[in-house]
Design a protein around this motif. Structure first.
Motif, PDB file in Angstrom:
ATOM      1  N   LYS B  75      37.437 -13.492 -24.640  1.00 57.74           N
ATOM      2  CA  LYS B  75      36.438 -12.412 -24.580  1.00 57.74           C
ATOM      3  C   LYS B  75      36.236 -11.937 -23.134  1.00 57.74           C
ATOM      4  CE  LYS B  75      34.656 -11.730 -28.872  1.00 57.74           C
ATOM      5  NZ  LYS B  75      35.825 -12.360 -29.531  1.00 57.74           N
ATOM      6  N   ASN B  76      37.315 -11.430 -22.546  1.00 52.87           N
ATOM      7  CA  ASN B  76      37.241 -10.869 -21.199  1.00 52.87           C
ATOM      8  C   ASN B  76      36.820  -9.400 -21.243  1.00 52.87           C
ATOM      9  OD1 ASN B  76      39.559  -9.860 -22.306  1.00 52.87           O
ATOM     10  ND2 ASN B  76      40.877 -10.271 -20.542  1.00 52.87           N
ATOM     11  N   PHE B  77      36.092  -9.049 -22.288  1.00 54.12           N
ATOM     12  CA  PHE B  77      35.528  -7.695 -22.414  1.00 54.12           C
ATOM     13  C   PHE B  77      34.163  -7.856 -23.067  1.00 54.12           C
ATOM     14  CE2 PHE B  77      38.048  -8.704 -26.157  1.00 54.12           C
ATOM     15  CZ  PHE B  77      37.159  -8.456 -27.180  1.00 54.12           C
ATOM     16  N   LYS B  78      33.390  -6.749 -23.026  1.00 57.46           N
ATOM     17  CA  LYS B  78      32.066  -6.769 -23.652  1.00 57.46           C
ATOM     18  C   LYS B  78      32.018  -5.753 -24.771  1.00 57.46           C
ATOM     19  CE  LYS B  78      29.265  -7.602 -19.612  1.00 57.46           C
ATOM     20  NZ  LYS B  78      28.515  -6.833 -18.642  1.00 57.46           N
ATOM     21  N   TYR B  79      31.369  -6.141 -25.870  1.00 55.50           N
ATOM     22  CA  TYR B  79      31.019  -5.139 -26.868  1.00 55.50           C
ATOM     23  C   TYR B  79      29.703  -4.508 -26.423  1.00 55.50           C
ATOM     24  CZ  TYR B  79      34.458  -7.088 -30.116  1.00 55.50           C
ATOM     25  OH  TYR B  79      35.608  -7.499 -30.710  1.00 55.50           O
ATOM     26  N   MET B  80      29.654  -3.181 -26.382  1.00 52.53           N
ATOM     27  CA  MET B  80      28.428  -2.487 -25.990  1.00 52.53           C
ATOM     28  C   MET B  80      28.241  -1.296 -26.920  1.00 52.53           C
ATOM     29  SD  MET B  80      29.110  -2.211 -21.919  1.00 52.53           S
ATOM     30  CE  MET B  80      27.741  -1.085 -21.721  1.00 52.53           C
ATOM     31  N   THR B  81      26.984  -0.932 -27.118  1.00 57.17           N
ATOM     32  CA  THR B  81      26.728   0.300 -27.851  1.00 57.17           C
ATOM     33  C   THR B  81      26.221   1.335 -26.856  1.00 57.17           C
ATOM     34  OG1 THR B  81      26.247  -0.903 -29.879  1.00 57.17           O
ATOM     35  CG2 THR B  81      25.438   1.355 -29.747  1.00 57.17           C
ATOM     36  N   ILE B  82      26.936   2.439 -26.765  1.00 56.84           N
ATOM     37  CA  ILE B  82      26.508   3.541 -25.894  1.00 56.84           C
ATOM     38  C   ILE B  82      26.566   4.827 -26.719  1.00 56.84           C
ATOM     39  CG2 ILE B  82      27.339   2.363 -23.807  1.00 56.84           C
ATOM     40  CD1 ILE B  82      29.755   4.203 -23.783  1.00 56.84           C
ATOM     41  N   SER B  83      26.256   5.952 -26.100  1.00 50.38           N
ATOM     42  CA  SER B  83      26.314   7.205 -26.862  1.00 50.38           C
ATOM     43  C   SER B  83      27.738   7.772 -26.781  1.00 50.38           C
ATOM     44  CB  SER B  83      25.310   8.219 -26.304  1.00 50.38           C
ATOM     45  OG  SER B  83      25.848   8.811 -25.142  1.00 50.38           O
ATOM     46  N   MET B  84      28.129   8.497 -27.814  1.00 42.29           N
ATOM     47  CA  MET B  84      29.466   9.093 -27.842  1.00 42.29           C
ATOM     48  C   MET B  84      29.690   9.974 -26.618  1.00 42.29           C
ATOM     49  SD  MET B  84      32.403   9.506 -29.263  1.00 42.29           S
ATOM     50  CE  MET B  84      32.682   9.407 -31.043  1.00 42.29           C
ATOM     51  N   HIS B  85      28.694  10.756 -26.249  1.00 45.99           N
ATOM     52  CA  HIS B  85      28.872  11.650 -25.105  1.00 45.99           C
ATOM     53  C   HIS B  85      29.069  10.859 -23.813  1.00 45.99           C
ATOM     54  CE1 HIS B  85      27.241  15.593 -27.054  1.00 45.99           C
ATOM     55  NE2 HIS B  85      28.165  14.989 -27.782  1.00 45.99           N
ATOM     56  N   SER B  86      28.342   9.767 -23.695  1.00 46.31           N
ATOM     57  CA  SER B  86      28.520   8.919 -22.523  1.00 46.31           C
ATOM     58  C   SER B  86      29.939   8.336 -22.492  1.00 46.31           C
ATOM     59  CB  SER B  86      27.460   7.811 -22.554  1.00 46.31           C
ATOM     60  OG  SER B  86      27.676   6.900 -21.530  1.00 46.31           O
ATOM     61  N   LEU B  87      30.429   7.928 -23.663  1.00 47.83           N
ATOM     62  CA  LEU B  87      31.796   7.380 -23.727  1.00 47.83           C
ATOM     63  C   LEU B  87      32.822   8.412 -23.279  1.00 47.83           C
ATOM     64  CD1 LEU B  87      33.847   5.146 -24.586  1.00 47.83           C
ATOM     65  CD2 LEU B  87      33.992   6.366 -26.773  1.00 47.83           C
ATOM     66  N   ILE B  88      32.682   9.640 -23.801  1.00 48.09           N
ATOM     67  CA  ILE B  88      33.647  10.694 -23.442  1.00 48.09           C
ATOM     68  C   ILE B  88      33.659  10.906 -21.925  1.00 48.09           C
ATOM     69  CG2 ILE B  88      34.144  13.189 -23.644  1.00 48.09           C
ATOM     70  CD1 ILE B  88      34.869  11.642 -26.164  1.00 48.09           C
TER      71      ILE B  88
END
Lengths: 318, 318
Positions: B75-88
């Motif tokens: 798990k050398n990454f994180k699961y995160m919840t962000i907004s779609m626009h922020s991801l783009i």
């Protein structure tokens, strides 16, 4: 990768068997063990005739030219019932029964092979057995005893490679034998049909290699038995014995595991252990599930199942 | 024995898929397929922001230096919840959200990943989906549809090798990707943990070979995707995709087998087929039987069981 040929280790103190040797699960030859007068007396066919009950015996009769390649699949031999005395005369080539074309092999199965009685040399041949005085407690407790089997072979007889489900010792009384053995882990290389190897003819290496290419990759263990030698055959080890001359041997089998694990209907001591047999039957249902899928999925799940068995059941390489 | 590297065959007529190609059960790249205006329009992050609903999205965030070796075990990454626009903005490196240390990966799982609803690009992102007009009936019937998954990747993202249980096509819309695939029969060489390979770091060949010596023996299939290319990923084929630059793709999954064979609780289309899963559970009982025996007997029966699976389930070599 060339296969290795090991020499079966030779020891002189069978008394160490239970303490030091049996847990290694490898073949051993004990040389010149005290097995009684039989080693001297049984050389004489007339002595054997005077001491052996003249019972009917079921024997293998094979053409001399096939003597070293008896094949349980093509059945290049005949099962026949003759009298014990007739067998002794044939195997020892006594003039009145001499037959230049045929060879013979007896694996005594007991007086009532279909009943619950197993072969028991001391009970079945009480007079002759007085000459055989090996202390069986060297190898097992009395309540572990399963059977003691008289084996009589014409010169040249080679019995097909197979495994037994019980530990046993092969006591050579008369004649000499060459032994080849393979560890249970070589099963994949031996082309099994049940408990027997389909590879029965070792005479033509080129043909052998064409028909059974994996056979020569199997590491083998070899040894030689003379009268008075005792070979420990661990359960599941494949073995192939060739009689170099007229041979007489007593083969003692015992239940080395919990007695509840053995199939009660097993005259020969080679039926699968109950959990093994049950596992094979249960696997049929596993296969039935996977067979509901198309071939590429069957292949895929087949490999997953094999991989799981490998990681859960197989011994790790040393 | 050196492994072979095949080129994934390239075709230009996806219309031939159902008649000629799908039954071969091998990967195919269809080059320059008519997939709609998306190939042009989606290059612009401001266009994407104007058409994409600004929903919360669950993404993988990984340090840039680990971008090509995301590891589901360490798990050398994180699961995160962000907004779609922020991801783009992050993935397209728009100035206000630029982050020089992190990379991002979205595998859209649907609005209700724990419910019965699967990802459906046309339903979940109706405005953007107007630009994506690939004729799905080239590949499957409407009632076979399972899910259509939007994937968005930062440059350099490499997704771990895994297989899916359903046939699917990976439609590259923006950016380019390198693809490596392995046939299902290479499972033994890929060090699986469930449906994923433990081999995630390809950067140091020496270290790779030390840790996973069988990996380099696996025959692989390689290919390259540009916008408008469609990769057929047959069920059970292992695949590893590396985004060479900012990537957008739509991945269409369908039930190529009888619908009753699939696990109903499977948002990702990678849960074992019901008969496969049942077979694996039944095998646990087989193993329990054999575990009643000592180690050498377990090994022996383990090999017998493996041999039976091999002969009954595995495809024969061509």
């Amino acid at each position: 990768m060339a296969a290795t040929t090991h020499q079966i280790p030779v020891y002189t103190e069978p008394e160490k068997f239970r303490l030091d040797h049996s847990s290694r699960r490898q073949p051993i030859i004990y040389r010149h063990v005290q097995v009684g007068n039989c080693v001297e007396k049984w050389k004489s066919p007339s002595y054997l005739l005077s001491r052996l009950e003249d019972k009917p015996v079921k024997i293998h009769e094979v053409d001399k030219e096939q003597v070293d390649r008896m094949d349980f699949r093509s059945k290049n031999f005949k099962y026949m019932t003759i009298s014990m005395h007739s067998l002794i005369k044939k195997v020892f080539e006594v003039e009145e029964e001499k037959n230049d074309d045929k060879s013979y092999y007896l694996r005594w199965v007991g007086d009532d092979p279909r009943g619950q009685t197993k072969a028991n040399f001391h009970v079945d041949f009480p007079k002759l057995s007085e000459d055989f005085s090996l202390d069986q407690s060297i190898f097992f407790d009395p309540d572990q005893f399963f059977s003691s089997v008289l084996r009589i072979s014409s010169p040249g007889i080679r019995v097909w490679t197979h495994y037994d489900i019980m530990d046993n010792v092969y006591v050579q009384i008369m004649g000499s034998k060459d032994v080849i053995m393979w560890a249970p882990s070589e099963a994949f290389n031996l082309y099994l049909d049940g408990d027997k190897s389909k590879v029965v003819d070792f005479s033509d290496p080129t043909l052998l290699n064409e028909r059974f290419p994996k056979f020569n990759q199997a590491n083998k263990w070899v040894g030689h038995l003379e009268p008075g030698d005792v070979l420990f055959i661990p359960a599941l080890w494949f073995h192939n014995m060739k009689a170099l001359d007229t041979g007489v041997a007593i083969n003692l089998f015992w239940k080395n595991l919990d007695p509840g694990l053995y199939d009660k209907n097993d005259p020969y001591g080679n039926r699968d252990l109950l959990p093994g047999a049950k596992a094979m039957r249960m696997l049929d249902n596993v296969i039935r599930q996977v067979n509901m899928l198309p071939p590429d999925y069957r292949d895929f799940y087949g490999r997953q199942l094999m991989s799981k068995l490998e990681s859960k059941l197989l011994l790790k390489d040393e």
